[in-house]
Design a protein around this motif. Structure first.
Motif, PDB file in Angstrom:
ATOM      1  N   GLU A  87       0.825  -1.212   0.000  1.00  0.00           N
ATOM      2  CA  GLU A  87       0.000   0.000   0.000  1.00  0.00           C
ATOM      3  C   GLU A  87       0.861   1.263   0.000  1.00  0.00           C
ATOM      4  OE1 GLU A  87      -3.352  -2.288   2.652  1.00  0.00           O
ATOM      5  OE2 GLU A  87      -2.491  -0.460   3.473  1.00  0.00           O
ATOM      6  N   LEU A  88       2.020   1.175   0.683  1.00  0.00           N
ATOM      7  CA  LEU A  88       2.880   2.362   0.776  1.00  0.00           C
ATOM      8  C   LEU A  88       3.951   2.389  -0.320  1.00  0.00           C
ATOM      9  CD1 LEU A  88       3.368   2.594   4.675  1.00  0.00           C
ATOM     10  CD2 LEU A  88       1.886   4.005   3.243  1.00  0.00           C
ATOM     11  N   GLY A  89       3.947   1.371  -1.172  1.00  0.00           N
ATOM     12  CA  GLY A  89       4.859   1.368  -2.321  1.00  0.00           C
ATOM     13  C   GLY A  89       6.328   1.156  -1.973  1.00  0.00           C
ATOM     14  N   ALA A  90       6.592   0.265  -1.010  1.00  0.00           N
ATOM     15  CA  ALA A  90       7.995  -0.022  -0.658  1.00  0.00           C
ATOM     16  C   ALA A  90       8.745  -0.550  -1.889  1.00  0.00           C
ATOM     17  CB  ALA A  90       8.052  -1.047   0.474  1.00  0.00           C
ATOM     18  N   HIS A  91      10.011  -0.126  -2.030  1.00  0.00           N
ATOM     19  CA  HIS A  91      10.791  -0.590  -3.183  1.00  0.00           C
ATOM     20  C   HIS A  91      11.167  -2.061  -3.046  1.00  0.00           C
ATOM     21  CE1 HIS A  91      12.078   3.871  -3.855  1.00  0.00           C
ATOM     22  NE2 HIS A  91      10.838   3.629  -4.225  1.00  0.00           N
ATOM     23  N   ARG A  92      11.401  -2.485  -1.789  1.00  0.00           N
ATOM     24  CA  ARG A  92      11.636  -3.912  -1.527  1.00  0.00           C
ATOM     25  C   ARG A  92      11.378  -4.182  -0.062  1.00  0.00           C
ATOM     26  NH1 ARG A  92      16.477  -1.452  -1.999  1.00  0.00           N
ATOM     27  NH2 ARG A  92      17.836  -1.664  -0.167  1.00  0.00           N
ATOM     28  N   VAL A  93      11.249  -5.474   0.256  1.00  0.00           N
ATOM     29  CA  VAL A  93      10.993  -5.877   1.643  1.00  0.00           C
ATOM     30  C   VAL A  93      12.102  -6.836   2.046  1.00  0.00           C
ATOM     31  CG1 VAL A  93       9.356  -6.985   3.220  1.00  0.00           C
ATOM     32  CG2 VAL A  93       8.498  -5.588   1.324  1.00  0.00           C
ATOM     33  N   GLU A  94      12.726  -6.565   3.203  1.00  0.00           N
ATOM     34  CA  GLU A  94      13.825  -7.401   3.674  1.00  0.00           C
ATOM     35  C   GLU A  94      13.472  -7.993   5.033  1.00  0.00           C
ATOM     36  OE1 GLU A  94      17.458  -5.176   3.854  1.00  0.00           O
ATOM     37  OE2 GLU A  94      17.361  -4.615   1.734  1.00  0.00           O
ATOM     38  N   GLY A  95      14.324  -8.882   5.518  1.00  0.00           N
ATOM     39  CA  GLY A  95      14.102  -9.445   6.850  1.00  0.00           C
ATOM     40  C   GLY A  95      14.550 -10.888   6.888  1.00  0.00           C
ATOM     41  N   ARG A  96      14.638 -11.418   8.105  1.00  0.00           N
ATOM     42  CA  ARG A  96      15.038 -12.820   8.244  1.00  0.00           C
ATOM     43  C   ARG A  96      13.913 -13.725   7.776  1.00  0.00           C
ATOM     44  NH1 ARG A  96      17.859 -12.176  13.870  1.00  0.00           N
ATOM     45  NH2 ARG A  96      19.960 -11.722  13.111  1.00  0.00           N
TER      46      ARG A  96
END
Ligand SMILES: C[S@@+](CC[C@H](N)C(=O)[O-])C[C@H]1O[C@@H](n2cnc3c(N)ncnc32)[C@H](O)[C@@H]1O
Length: 263
Positions: A242-251
């Protein structure tokens, strides 16, 4: 604002000073806090004692099932996270923010400040961390803790002392801040659906500002950030899209994820 029953003169002086700064009344301690809060006349009571500043939070109207809760500053998970970093480990938040010594961070949702302490450790003494908290009582509690809470380890204590706590709404603060003022702007808003295991945060939820981060706030943050904007949310949350993140990271195994926007 009051003190514990065994308050020293310096505790009372601190309480009077904090009360004046906050614009709330100081009352010498005469009765039990629980009974005081139970009168329903007070939303919250701040108590200065020898070791800590304690915030008693009353029951919000219409939530009679809740009991008054005690809140006090504690460096919480930052202790383990700093220890892991010192032992050469990685931290998914630090990786998403790509923090390095000397960088500047605006933590736009300070809360109890655990993430800000880890950021302050990662950017070191040449870096800078400013933390924003919109709820005045929480800002006071955490400002007190960052400046005075002892230890529990030297690296954590030194990192806490470097976190600058500001009582402000992040949208207003970002709008009034010149462009490219911080390397990274970080958000950790209250999750829409609380993560089941974090019941330690329950008293916090009574007082915390529940507003979600809007696309307008992300745009303001990208203007203020030199490098990137990072937002923490529950893994799989629709918020990233919804917020248009360029990418999502995390474990891969983690319950939370970090949305990243390049500035
Ligand atoms: C989930 S907590 C942050 C926890 C924090 N990252 C930590 O490590 O302890 C979110 C905090 O952001 C605050 N907050 C929410 N909206 C805000 C806003 N618009 N401006 C400043 N603070 C805000 C809430 O009051 C709450 O204390």
């Amino acid at each position: 604002m009051t003190t514990s029953r065994q308050a020293r003169p310096e505790d009372e002086a601190t309480a009077r000073e904090l009360a004046a700064a906050l614009g709330v009344p100081f009352e010498p301690r005469a009765r039990s806090i629980e009974r005081w809060i139970a009168t329903g006349a007070l939303e919250a009571v701040l108590v200065v004692n020898r070791e800590n500043l304690v915030l008693w939070v009353g029951r919000p109207a219409g939530r009679e099932e809740l009991r008054p809760e005690r809140l006090f500053f504690h460096p919480s998970t930052s202790v383990q996270r700093v220890k892991a970093l010192l032992q050469g480990g990685t931290d998914p938040m630090v990786a998403a923010m790509d923090l390095r010594p000397g960088m500047t961070v605006l933590d736009a949702t300070l809360g109890m400040g655990s993430d800000a302490i880890v950021s302050a450790f990662s950017v070191g003494p040449e870096g800078r961390v400013v933390g924003l908290e919109s709820v005045r009582e929480l800002a006071v509690l955490v400002r007190w803790g960052m400046a005075r809470y002892p230890g529990p380890t030297r690296p954590v204590e030194e990192s806490m002392r470097r976190v600058q706590v500001v009582h402000a709404d992040h949208a207003a603060f970002l709008a009034a801040t010149p462009q490219a003022s911080f390397d990274v702007v970080y958000f950790d808003p209250m999750f829409r659906e609380p993560v089941a295991q974090s019941s330690a945060m329950a008293p916090w939820r009574l007082l915390a500002d529940p507003r979600p981060v809007s696309p307008e706030v992300i745009a303001l943050a990208r203007r203020v950030a030199r490098r990137r904007v990072v937002l923490k949310e529950r893994k799989g949350s629709p918020v990233f899209g919804e917020l248009g993140a360029h990418r999502v990271e995390g474990r891969r195994s983690g319950r939370v994820a970090y949305g990243v926007w390049e500035a």
